[in-house]
Design a protein around this motif. Structure first.
Motif, PDB file in Angstrom:
ATOM      1  N   ILE A 183       0.849  -1.192   0.000  1.00 36.79           N
ATOM      2  CA  ILE A 183       0.000   0.000   0.000  1.00 36.79           C
ATOM      3  C   ILE A 183       0.886   1.245   0.000  1.00 36.79           C
ATOM      4  O   ILE A 183       0.654   2.190  -0.748  1.00 36.79           O
ATOM      5  N   GLN A 184       1.939   1.190   0.805  1.00 37.96           N
ATOM      6  CA  GLN A 184       2.876   2.320   0.847  1.00 37.96           C
ATOM      7  C   GLN A 184       3.546   2.503  -0.514  1.00 37.96           C
ATOM      8  O   GLN A 184       3.691   3.629  -0.991  1.00 37.96           O
ATOM      9  N   ALA A 185       3.937   1.379  -1.121  1.00 40.99           N
ATOM     10  CA  ALA A 185       4.586   1.469  -2.433  1.00 40.99           C
ATOM     11  C   ALA A 185       3.658   2.162  -3.418  1.00 40.99           C
ATOM     12  O   ALA A 185       4.076   3.049  -4.163  1.00 40.99           O
ATOM     13  N   SER A 186       2.383   1.805  -3.407  1.00 41.20           N
ATOM     14  CA  SER A 186       1.473   2.406  -4.376  1.00 41.20           C
ATOM     15  C   SER A 186       1.308   3.904  -4.103  1.00 41.20           C
ATOM     16  O   SER A 186       1.222   4.692  -5.030  1.00 41.20           O
TER      17      SER A 186
ATOM     18  N   LEU B 258       4.145   5.802  -5.469  1.00 38.29           N
ATOM     19  CA  LEU B 258       4.127   5.819  -6.939  1.00 38.29           C
ATOM     20  C   LEU B 258       3.070   6.786  -7.471  1.00 38.29           C
ATOM     21  O   LEU B 258       2.798   6.816  -8.663  1.00 38.29           O
ATOM     22  N   GLY B 259       2.463   7.531  -6.570  1.00 33.99           N
ATOM     23  CA  GLY B 259       1.570   8.594  -7.020  1.00 33.99           C
ATOM     24  C   GLY B 259       0.088   8.306  -6.891  1.00 33.99           C
ATOM     25  O   GLY B 259      -0.731   9.058  -7.404  1.00 33.99           O
ATOM     26  N   ALA B 260      -0.282   7.204  -6.230  1.00 29.44           N
ATOM     27  CA  ALA B 260      -1.706   6.882  -6.113  1.00 29.44           C
ATOM     28  C   ALA B 260      -2.319   7.577  -4.898  1.00 29.44           C
ATOM     29  O   ALA B 260      -1.753   7.541  -3.815  1.00 29.44           O
ATOM     30  N   ARG B 261      -3.465   8.221  -5.111  1.00 30.16           N
ATOM     31  CA  ARG B 261      -4.214   8.777  -3.980  1.00 30.16           C
ATOM     32  C   ARG B 261      -4.803   7.630  -3.185  1.00 30.16           C
ATOM     33  O   ARG B 261      -4.870   6.505  -3.674  1.00 30.16           O
ATOM     34  N   TRP B 262      -5.323   7.926  -1.994  1.00 30.56           N
ATOM     35  CA  TRP B 262      -5.766   6.814  -1.146  1.00 30.56           C
ATOM     36  C   TRP B 262      -6.888   6.007  -1.761  1.00 30.56           C
ATOM     37  O   TRP B 262      -6.911   4.795  -1.712  1.00 30.56           O
ATOM     38  N   PHE B 263      -7.827   6.675  -2.444  1.00 28.11           N
ATOM     39  CA  PHE B 263      -8.926   5.878  -3.010  1.00 28.11           C
ATOM     40  C   PHE B 263      -8.484   5.118  -4.254  1.00 28.11           C
ATOM     41  O   PHE B 263      -9.033   4.080  -4.602  1.00 28.11           O
TER      42      PHE B 263
ATOM     43  N   PRO C  29       2.086  11.276   0.371  1.00 28.01           N
ATOM     44  CA  PRO C  29       3.148  10.632  -0.412  1.00 28.01           C
ATOM     45  C   PRO C  29       2.946  10.779  -1.916  1.00 28.01           C
ATOM     46  O   PRO C  29       3.910  10.977  -2.652  1.00 28.01           O
ATOM     47  N   ASN C  30       1.683  10.705  -2.373  1.00 29.11           N
ATOM     48  CA  ASN C  30       1.446  10.731  -3.815  1.00 29.11           C
ATOM     49  C   ASN C  30       1.712  12.085  -4.439  1.00 29.11           C
ATOM     50  O   ASN C  30       1.832  12.200  -5.643  1.00 29.11           O
ATOM     51  N   GLN C  31       1.832  13.141  -3.620  1.00 24.92           N
ATOM     52  CA  GLN C  31       2.114  14.456  -4.198  1.00 24.92           C
ATOM     53  C   GLN C  31       3.580  14.847  -4.073  1.00 24.92           C
ATOM     54  O   GLN C  31       3.984  15.917  -4.505  1.00 24.92           O
ATOM     55  N   ARG C  32       4.384  13.990  -3.426  1.00 26.89           N
ATOM     56  CA  ARG C  32       5.771  14.395  -3.179  1.00 26.89           C
ATOM     57  C   ARG C  32       6.688  14.130  -4.359  1.00 26.89           C
ATOM     58  O   ARG C  32       7.767  14.681  -4.448  1.00 26.89           O
ATOM     59  N   ARG C  33       6.294  13.215  -5.228  1.00 21.80           N
ATOM     60  CA  ARG C  33       7.149  12.776  -6.337  1.00 21.80           C
ATOM     61  C   ARG C  33       8.506  12.291  -5.830  1.00 21.80           C
ATOM     62  O   ARG C  33       9.555  12.632  -6.332  1.00 21.80           O
TER      63      ARG C  33
ATOM     64  N   ASN D  89       0.837  -8.143 -13.868  1.00 20.82           N
ATOM     65  CA  ASN D  89       2.034  -8.701 -14.480  1.00 20.82           C
ATOM     66  C   ASN D  89       3.147  -7.650 -14.463  1.00 20.82           C
ATOM     67  O   ASN D  89       2.986  -6.556 -13.915  1.00 20.82           O
ATOM     68  N   VAL D  90       4.293  -8.006 -15.055  1.00 21.33           N
ATOM     69  CA  VAL D  90       5.442  -7.106 -15.014  1.00 21.33           C
ATOM     70  C   VAL D  90       5.097  -5.750 -15.631  1.00 21.33           C
ATOM     71  O   VAL D  90       5.397  -4.691 -15.061  1.00 21.33           O
ATOM     72  N   ARG D  91       4.392  -5.787 -16.781  1.00 14.80           N
ATOM     73  CA  ARG D  91       4.054  -4.526 -17.439  1.00 14.80           C
ATOM     74  C   ARG D  91       3.156  -3.665 -16.551  1.00 14.80           C
ATOM     75  O   ARG D  91       3.402  -2.471 -16.396  1.00 14.80           O
ATOM     76  N   GLY D  92       2.159  -4.305 -15.946  1.00 20.98           N
ATOM     77  CA  GLY D  92       1.247  -3.580 -15.062  1.00 20.98           C
ATOM     78  C   GLY D  92       1.999  -2.926 -13.916  1.00 20.98           C
ATOM     79  O   GLY D  92       1.724  -1.774 -13.544  1.00 20.98           O
ATOM     80  N   ASN D  93       2.962  -3.632 -13.364  1.00 14.76           N
ATOM     81  CA  ASN D  93       3.767  -3.070 -12.284  1.00 14.76           C
ATOM     82  C   ASN D  93       4.599  -1.890 -12.759  1.00 14.76           C
ATOM     83  O   ASN D  93       4.630  -0.843 -12.120  1.00 14.76           O
ATOM     84  N   LEU D  94       5.262  -2.088 -13.915  1.00 13.71           N
ATOM     85  CA  LEU D  94       6.151  -1.036 -14.420  1.00 13.71           C
ATOM     86  C   LEU D  94       5.388   0.260 -14.680  1.00 13.71           C
ATOM     87  O   LEU D  94       5.892   1.351 -14.432  1.00 13.71           O
ATOM     88  N   LEU D  95       4.155   0.104 -15.210  1.00 19.21           N
ATOM     89  CA  LEU D  95       3.422   1.298 -15.627  1.00 19.21           C
ATOM     90  C   LEU D  95       2.554   1.897 -14.522  1.00 19.21           C
ATOM     91  O   LEU D  95       1.899   2.909 -14.734  1.00 19.21           O
ATOM     92  N   TYR D  96       2.562   1.274 -13.332  1.00 14.33           N
ATOM     93  CA  TYR D  96       1.673   1.751 -12.264  1.00 14.33           C
ATOM     94  C   TYR D  96       1.932   3.229 -11.946  1.00 14.33           C
ATOM     95  O   TYR D  96       1.018   4.050 -11.911  1.00 14.33           O
ATOM     96  N   GLY D  97       3.195   3.561 -11.715  1.00 14.34           N
ATOM     97  CA  GLY D  97       3.524   4.954 -11.392  1.00 14.34           C
ATOM     98  C   GLY D  97       3.486   5.856 -12.618  1.00 14.34           C
ATOM     99  O   GLY D  97       3.089   7.009 -12.542  1.00 14.34           O
ATOM    100  N   TRP D  98       3.900   5.298 -13.742  1.00 16.05           N
ATOM    101  CA  TRP D  98       3.919   6.048 -15.009  1.00 16.05           C
ATOM    102  C   TRP D  98       2.534   6.586 -15.349  1.00 16.05           C
ATOM    103  O   TRP D  98       2.372   7.746 -15.719  1.00 16.05           O
ATOM    104  N   LYS D  99       1.503   5.739 -15.179  1.00 14.12           N
ATOM    105  CA  LYS D  99       0.139   6.157 -15.502  1.00 14.12           C
ATOM    106  C   LYS D  99      -0.335   7.268 -14.572  1.00 14.12           C
ATOM    107  O   LYS D  99      -1.218   8.029 -14.921  1.00 14.12           O
ATOM    108  N   ARG D 100       0.216   7.299 -13.364  1.00 15.75           N
ATOM    109  CA  ARG D 100      -0.230   8.288 -12.387  1.00 15.75           C
ATOM    110  C   ARG D 100       0.615   9.554 -12.389  1.00 15.75           C
ATOM    111  O   ARG D 100       0.428  10.436 -11.567  1.00 15.75           O
TER     112      ARG D 100
END
Lengths: 227, 351
Positions: free
Chosen positions: A123-126, A129-134, B73-77, B92-103
């Motif tokens: 959860i912390q990792a997400s 990575l820029g995810a809001r809580w919801f 955390p999500n606003q700190r970059r 999968n690997v692609r989904g993981n790699l792109l998780y932050g990229w999409k956001r």
């Protein structure tokens, strides 16, 4: 050969409808409550915990009676509903509400077990990575607690199928309207010569319950394979 | 990176106090476990709230207890690579790699998925589930995922300590190259001095929640030489292996070294302890050690009851240690000449 009367068929259909409705309507609330209980710290959590689990230990008749007091025409909630032209008591809504209240703690418990088994660092990792809580809630917590959601839903569905005590008080036992399977069985069993029909409905209940349990096993296995 | 940190955080009877500012691209935080370094990075990332203080990154206040500022955390970059890969098991690997990229806001997308995938050599893994990857592959995907979120700063919290040695030193080039390629500043947290020397330019040392030193990784290694049971570890990049009479010779600067260790790679990193060298004032005619190097003394430094010698041989540098009395007996002084004897078996390959 046993043939069911139209009223029996209604009871079977109504039971299924009540159980499906109670489960589906409760799911989003159950998920949110489980999330709050698992992840949000606040004062009075223990008290809320006790209140949430109360329907598990209270006699269903008590729950039915309290529901009758609150959604009845003169109840604290019922008077507003009445003014809005909505009647709950002695309709199938009441049966669904009774089932939902009784089954809710089972649903929340199962979802919580699923949620609390999630590695919190995922959860912390997400979040980093820029995810809001919801966003995290729907993309990490929900998919990873699906097994708990599934287990909770089948438990709740099963509990709803068997609901008797609360239903009979708040919804009554009106054939074709609010008479669910357990109520129909009760009526057959307490009237002379009704044993065969009671047993036949019992078999239907067993088949329905087994179908739910098999579905639960099947879906659980599919998820297991995907992991 | 221009980072300014002044924070305090207490848990029970442990208190962490940090007060530093850091510039540059490769910062290290060194400390034993329990020194508070993980708490510190978690506060930087916004995963743990300090009791009081402030954190300012590149002019933006991330946390300020006086003003009540606390960016989520999500606003700190600020992306993190953790000790464990922590890949999302349902993607999968692609989904993981792109998780932050999409956001990541489109305007901030400087680092592109294709570039990262090829830099990390994970193109063949993209459609695989993450549970079937090896430890090293998982950590590479985790690194790619963090880099692709296009952060301003990358925090690496003991990213290698869950891997065994051969993987550990296989990942380090990826960590460095990827951050260099995309000019991504990072803070590298570790309790391993060797990792620190390979990854950081400057290092801040933490002990029991207190910052005790701010130095270079090499300076730290020299300082700890006296107390360390393994001495100072020289890191030698050797190349061009050639078999020679049961041993292998490698090129090191202008010299060739004879080693018992054999590797298939054209170039490899070896460690050599300062304790595994014997120094001679004059050329000994015959010795059993297979390597005898003519060295110039660049400098001497004290380390506990020993003396450290920085030597230059064949255009490369080497640190040796001797007892203090030996310095006088051998008449070692800056600019003087000594011969260093090293056994062929003293070198150990890293990774």
């Amino acid at each position: 050969m046993i043939s069911f009367t139209p009223a029996d068929m209604d009871a079977i259909r109504l039971s299924a409808k009540v159980a499906v409705t109670a489960t589906l309507v409760s799911l989003p609330f159950g998920f949110l409550v489980a999330y709050v209980m698992s992840y949000v710290p606040f004062r009075g959590k223990t008290l809320l915990e006790v209140l949430l689990n109360l329907p598990l230990t209270l006699p269903p008749v008590v729950i039915g009676y309290l529901l009758l007091l609150s959604v009845g025409r003169n109840g604290w909630l019922g008077q507003y509903l009445d003014a809005a032209g909505i009647r709950i008591v002695f309709t199938w809504y009441a049966a669904a509400i009774a089932s939902a209240v009784v089954g809710f703690p089972l649903l929340v418990r199962s979802i919580r077990i699923g949620m609390e088994s999630i590695d919190e660092r995922l959860i912390q990792a997400s979040r980093t990575l820029g995810a809001r809580w919801f966003d995290t809630l729907f993309t990490v917590i929900l998919p990873l607690s699906l097994r708990g959601v599934l287990a909770g839903s089948s438990l709740m569905f099963g509990r709803s199928l068997g609901e008797f005590g609360a239903t009979i008080i708040v919804a009554g036992n009106i054939p074709g309207v609010t008479q669910t399977m357990p109520l129909a069985i009760y009526e057959y069993a307490s009237s002379p010569g009704g044993e065969r029909m009671a047993l036949a409905l019992c078999v239907v209940a067993i088949i329905l319950s087994m179908a739910i349990l098999f579905l639960h096993e099947y879906l659980g296995r599919r998820m297991g394979r995907r992991d | 990176m221009d980072l300014r940190v002044r924070v305090r955080k207490s848990f029970g009877d442990f208190t962490l106090k940090a007060d530093f500012s850091a510039q540059g691209k490769r910062l290290g935080i060194f400390g034993e476990s329990g020194s508070g370094k993980s708490t510190l990075v978690n506060m930087l990332a916004g995963l743990v709230d300090p009791d009081e203080g402030e954190i300012v990154l590149d002019g933006e206040t991330l946390f300020d207890s006086a003003k009540g500022t606390n960016l989520p955390p999500n606003q700190r970059r600020i992306a993190m690579v953790f000790q464990h890969p922590l890949l999302f098991p349902h993607m999968n690997v692609r989904g993981n790699l792109l998780y932050g990229w999409k956001r990541c806001a489109v305007a901030n997308r400087q680092i592109m998925p294709d570039e990262v995938v090829s830099a990390l050599k994970i193109g063949h893994l993209l459609d695989r589930g993450v549970n079937n990857l090896s430890g090293g592959e998982k950590q590479r995907v985790a690194l790619g995922r963090a880099v692709l979120s296009n952060p301003r700063l990358l925090l690496m919290d003991e990213p290698l300590s869950a891997l065994d040695d051969s993987l550990r030193f296989g990942i380090i080039p990826f960590l460095r190259d990827v951050c260099d390629t995309f000019s991504l500043p990072y803070i590298f947290i570790s309790h391993s001095l060797v990792e620190m020397r390979l990854m950081a330019d400057r290092v801040t040392v933490y002990e029991r929640g207190r910052q005790t030193q701010e130095t270079t990784p090499d300076g730290l290694a020299r300082k700890r030489m006296g107390a360390s049971p393994v001495g100072y570890i020289n890191l030698l990049r050797l190349s061009g292996p050639q078999p020679s009479d049961g041993l292998t010779t490698y090129r090191w600067g202008e010299n060739r070294l004879l080693l018992t260790a054999r590797t298939d790679a054209k170039e490899a990193l070896f460690e050599l302890s300062s304790k595994d060298m014997i120094l001679f004032k004059k050329h000994p005619e015959a010795i059993s050690a297979r390597n005898l190097l003519r060295c110039t003394v660049l400098s001497t430094f004290e380390a506990g009851n020993k003396a450290g010698l920085e030597l230059r041989c064949g255009g490369e540098r080497l640190v040796a240690e001797v007892a203090r009395q030996a310095v006088a007996e051998l008449d070692i002084r800056e600019g003087g000449e000594v011969f260093a004897a090293i056994k062929a078996s003293a070198f150990r390959e890293l990774g």
